[in-house]
Design a protein around this motif. Sequence first.
Motif, short mmCIF file in Angstrom:
data_model
loop_
_atom_site.label_atom_id
_atom_site.label_comp_id
_atom_site.label_asym_id
_atom_site.label_seq_id
_atom_site.Cartn_x
_atom_site.Cartn_y
_atom_site.Cartn_z
N GLU A 1 0.82 -1.21 0.00
CA GLU A 1 0.00 0.00 0.00
C GLU A 1 0.86 1.27 0.00
O GLU A 1 0.55 2.24 -0.69
CB GLU A 1 -0.93 0.02 1.22
N LYS A 2 1.95 1.27 0.76
CA LYS A 2 2.79 2.47 0.87
C LYS A 2 3.75 2.60 -0.32
O LYS A 2 4.32 3.66 -0.55
CB LYS A 2 3.57 2.46 2.17
N ARG A 3 3.97 1.50 -1.04
CA ARG A 3 4.85 1.50 -2.23
C ARG A 3 6.26 1.97 -1.89
O ARG A 3 6.87 2.76 -2.61
CB ARG A 3 4.25 2.34 -3.35
N TYR A 4 6.79 1.45 -0.78
CA TYR A 4 8.17 1.76 -0.43
C TYR A 4 9.11 1.21 -1.51
O TYR A 4 8.84 0.18 -2.14
CB TYR A 4 8.53 1.10 0.90
N THR A 5 10.24 1.88 -1.69
CA THR A 5 11.27 1.40 -2.60
C THR A 5 12.38 0.68 -1.86
O THR A 5 12.89 -0.34 -2.32
CB THR A 5 11.87 2.57 -3.41
N THR A 6 12.74 1.19 -0.69
CA THR A 6 13.83 0.60 0.09
C THR A 6 13.33 0.12 1.45
O THR A 6 12.31 0.60 1.97
CB THR A 6 14.97 1.61 0.30
N VAL A 7 14.09 -0.79 2.04
CA VAL A 7 13.77 -1.27 3.39
C VAL A 7 13.91 -0.13 4.39
O VAL A 7 13.15 -0.04 5.35
CB VAL A 7 14.67 -2.46 3.75
N VAL A 8 14.87 0.76 4.17
CA VAL A 8 15.05 1.91 5.08
C VAL A 8 13.79 2.76 5.13
O VAL A 8 13.37 3.22 6.20
CB VAL A 8 16.28 2.75 4.66
N GLN A 9 13.16 2.99 3.97
CA GLN A 9 11.91 3.77 3.95
C GLN A 9 10.84 3.09 4.80
O GLN A 9 10.10 3.76 5.53
CB GLN A 9 11.42 3.93 2.52
N ALA A 10 10.74 1.78 4.70
CA ALA A 10 9.75 1.04 5.48
C ALA A 10 10.07 1.12 6.97
O ALA A 10 9.19 1.39 7.80
CB ALA A 10 9.69 -0.41 5.02
N LEU A 11 11.33 0.91 7.33
CA LEU A 11 11.74 0.96 8.74
C LEU A 11 11.49 2.34 9.33
O LEU A 11 11.17 2.47 10.52
CB LEU A 11 13.21 0.59 8.87
N ASN A 12 11.64 3.38 8.51
CA ASN A 12 11.49 4.75 9.01
C ASN A 12 10.06 5.08 9.43
O ASN A 12 9.82 6.12 10.04
CB ASN A 12 11.96 5.74 7.94
N SER A 13 9.11 4.21 9.13
CA SER A 13 7.73 4.42 9.57
C SER A 13 7.52 4.03 11.02
O SER A 13 6.47 4.31 11.60
CB SER A 13 6.77 3.63 8.68
N GLY B 1 32.89 -4.39 6.96
CA GLY B 1 32.60 -2.96 6.98
C GLY B 1 32.64 -2.39 8.39
O GLY B 1 32.96 -3.08 9.36
N LEU B 2 32.28 -1.13 8.50
CA LEU B 2 32.31 -0.44 9.78
C LEU B 2 30.92 -0.03 10.27
O LEU B 2 30.79 0.50 11.36
CB LEU B 2 33.18 0.82 9.68
N SER B 3 29.90 -0.28 9.45
CA SER B 3 28.56 0.23 9.78
C SER B 3 27.52 -0.86 9.96
O SER B 3 26.33 -0.59 9.88
CB SER B 3 28.11 1.19 8.66
N GLY B 4 27.95 -2.10 10.20
CA GLY B 4 26.99 -3.17 10.39
C GLY B 4 26.36 -3.61 9.08
O GLY B 4 27.05 -3.88 8.10
N ALA B 5 25.05 -3.65 9.05
CA ALA B 5 24.33 -4.10 7.86
C ALA B 5 24.38 -3.04 6.76
O ALA B 5 24.17 -1.87 7.03
CB ALA B 5 22.88 -4.42 8.21
N PRO B 6 24.64 -3.43 5.50
CA PRO B 6 24.63 -2.48 4.38
C PRO B 6 23.21 -2.16 3.93
O PRO B 6 22.72 -2.69 2.93
CB PRO B 6 25.43 -3.21 3.30
N PHE B 7 22.54 -1.29 4.67
CA PHE B 7 21.13 -0.98 4.41
C PHE B 7 20.90 -0.40 3.02
O PHE B 7 19.81 -0.53 2.47
CB PHE B 7 20.60 -0.01 5.47
N GLY B 8 21.90 0.28 2.46
CA GLY B 8 21.72 0.92 1.16
C GLY B 8 21.34 -0.03 0.05
O GLY B 8 20.73 0.38 -0.94
N ASP B 9 21.68 -1.32 0.20
CA ASP B 9 21.38 -2.31 -0.85
C ASP B 9 20.11 -3.11 -0.59
O ASP B 9 19.82 -4.04 -1.34
CB ASP B 9 22.56 -3.27 -1.01
N LEU B 10 19.39 -2.79 0.46
CA LEU B 10 18.16 -3.53 0.79
C LEU B 10 16.97 -2.87 0.11
O LEU B 10 16.46 -1.85 0.57
CB LEU B 10 17.95 -3.58 2.30
N MET B 11 16.52 -3.47 -1.00
CA MET B 11 15.39 -2.95 -1.74
C MET B 11 14.11 -3.71 -1.36
O MET B 11 14.15 -4.87 -0.96
CB MET B 11 15.62 -3.10 -3.25
N ILE B 12 12.98 -3.04 -1.50
CA ILE B 12 11.69 -3.68 -1.26
C ILE B 12 11.30 -4.48 -2.50
O ILE B 12 11.36 -3.98 -3.62
CB ILE B 12 10.59 -2.64 -0.96
N GLY B 13 10.91 -5.70 -2.30
CA GLY B 13 10.45 -6.53 -3.41
C GLY B 13 9.76 -7.75 -2.86
O GLY B 13 8.59 -7.72 -2.45
#
Length: 601
Positions: free
Chosen positions: A55-67, A109-121
């Motif tokens: 319903e929200k049509r998120y593109t990334t997992v970060v967008q979803a988590l930010n809710s 890496g130094l930042s834990g999980a690479p959230f930038g590559d987590l896409m919604i699908g």
Amino acid sequence: MYKKKILLSILASSILVAQEIELKQITVTSATTTTQSIEDVTSNLNVITAKEIEEKRYTTVVQALNSISGISFTSNGPIGQTSSVYLRGLSSKRTLVLIDGIRYNDLTGLSGAPFGDLMIGDIEQIEVIKGAQSGIWGADATAGVINIITKSAEKGAHASINVEYGSFSTKKYGVLASYKTDAYYIKASAQKIDSNGFSSLVPNGDDIDMYEDDGYKNTTSNIKLGFNFDENNKVDLSHTLIYSKVESDPFATPNGIENSITKDSFSQVNLNHKNDFTELDVYAKLSIFNRDYPQGWTKEFDGEVKEYGIKSNTAYNDDDFVVLGIDYKTFEHKNDLQEKYNNKAIFLTNSNEFTLLGGRTVLSESMRLDAYDKFDNKTTGKVGIKHFCKNIDGLVTSANIGSSYNVPTLYNLNDPTYGNKNLTPENTLSYDLSAEYKAFKITYFNSKTKDMIDFDLNTWKYFNATGETKIQGFEIEYNTKINEDISLTSNYTLLDAKNSDDKRLQRRPKNSLKLALDYYGVKDLHVGINGEYIGERHSSDDKQGTQTGKYTVVNFVTNYDINNNFSVYAKIDNLFDKYYQVVDGYATAPLSAYVGVNAKF
């Protein structure tokens, strides 16, 4: 008038009953490593369902988590760039992220999980378990656990296709196919995103059109298959592959050239046996990280996490159960370091239901002993209690307390320039208290971390900070149906995050407010508007540096079902074209629009 009040009362009751039934139908696996109804979990948690994602049509997992309440994020530019998620004020490297239960935290890496590559699908649901979870999951679960669960095969043959196009020449494609019988199943999916993007590095106040574009490509594929030998024995396998290519700008160099290519994969095999006494799982998991920076000082980062374990789940006294398991993990950083360490652990979780003060009560206890070959043995634990009040219908209270720890990465320890072999694990004690009444919930959380691993700008070495990092705050949630056509989702977070010098930590907003209104009054049509307000936030500790908060962003989305198998949608991000930066000097998207179609077979 009296009849109208009765009808409204009946309608309100039916809405609350429907919400309660829907809640009971949601199950989670991250809270105790076994499947539980969401209402039986003592931990504070949020679940983002496939329906919400669609319903929200998120593109990334970060967008979803930010809710979600208690979560904020930063990103170094457009889609695909480095992103960090702060869970209750703790950074990404202190949150354990899983894909179908497999570790996603990048040990190179130094930042834990690479959230930038987590896409919604291909996602069925995202589970966010808040608070210290090392007593269940071990290291790196200080802030909590995020488990991304991909979709499973449904009985019979099914397929779906998604196509989306929008701003910055962004193209998104997705396909999923599955087949399931009583004897076996198979499901395969692939999601692809290709975007021209915009410049990642833009001086604050400048227009992104003044600089070159930094594009992004991502192909994420997943396969699940399983076979039932008989009614008591089965095997399940899964494999996820993430391939991405990122264009970005070198530090302080707008219009510069810096590319990276990532090839990460996450695999597991699980043998499941059930009998009249217990349920047994024997598993093997493998996380492979492969990053290449052609223009970088260090060209390649390769690492592996191998995990082997056995776990039993034994029910007793109808509503009670105990989980007992052992596991063994190896962590290896290849290339220039060629270093590894291993971990052996035994863990136990017990859950009981009983009657207290006339109401149903759930009590859970977890304990875990970890032995690293590089660090001292560590015992962590967690206790949670949840009470359903008998005399006040809809009132639920809960409390959780747990200990956790984070280990230094192999890079922290062994890098020839910046490493420090004397680093020791961080240690955290956290607790939270919650009260929930029907659609309203308030939570107080508190954590204290000793020996926080930080970077010394004078010696250019990693070190363990003296003193305690203290974080506390409140989360307030109110999610309800205003009437049969309109639903409201809202949350507010007040955060007080201070380092060991008692100075406010950078990049965490003191206040954040998130709202979403969804309208279903027209048949087959959904219209939604959502947004957030980010309060005071600075680029450096102690409220120094650039102000990167005090802004509001609003988004719009609409979905229309043409029939049961075909739907179309449109969304507008940053509806009012707000100019802001979440990281000083890195761009965010202006007003941008996207349209898409979904087909199911």
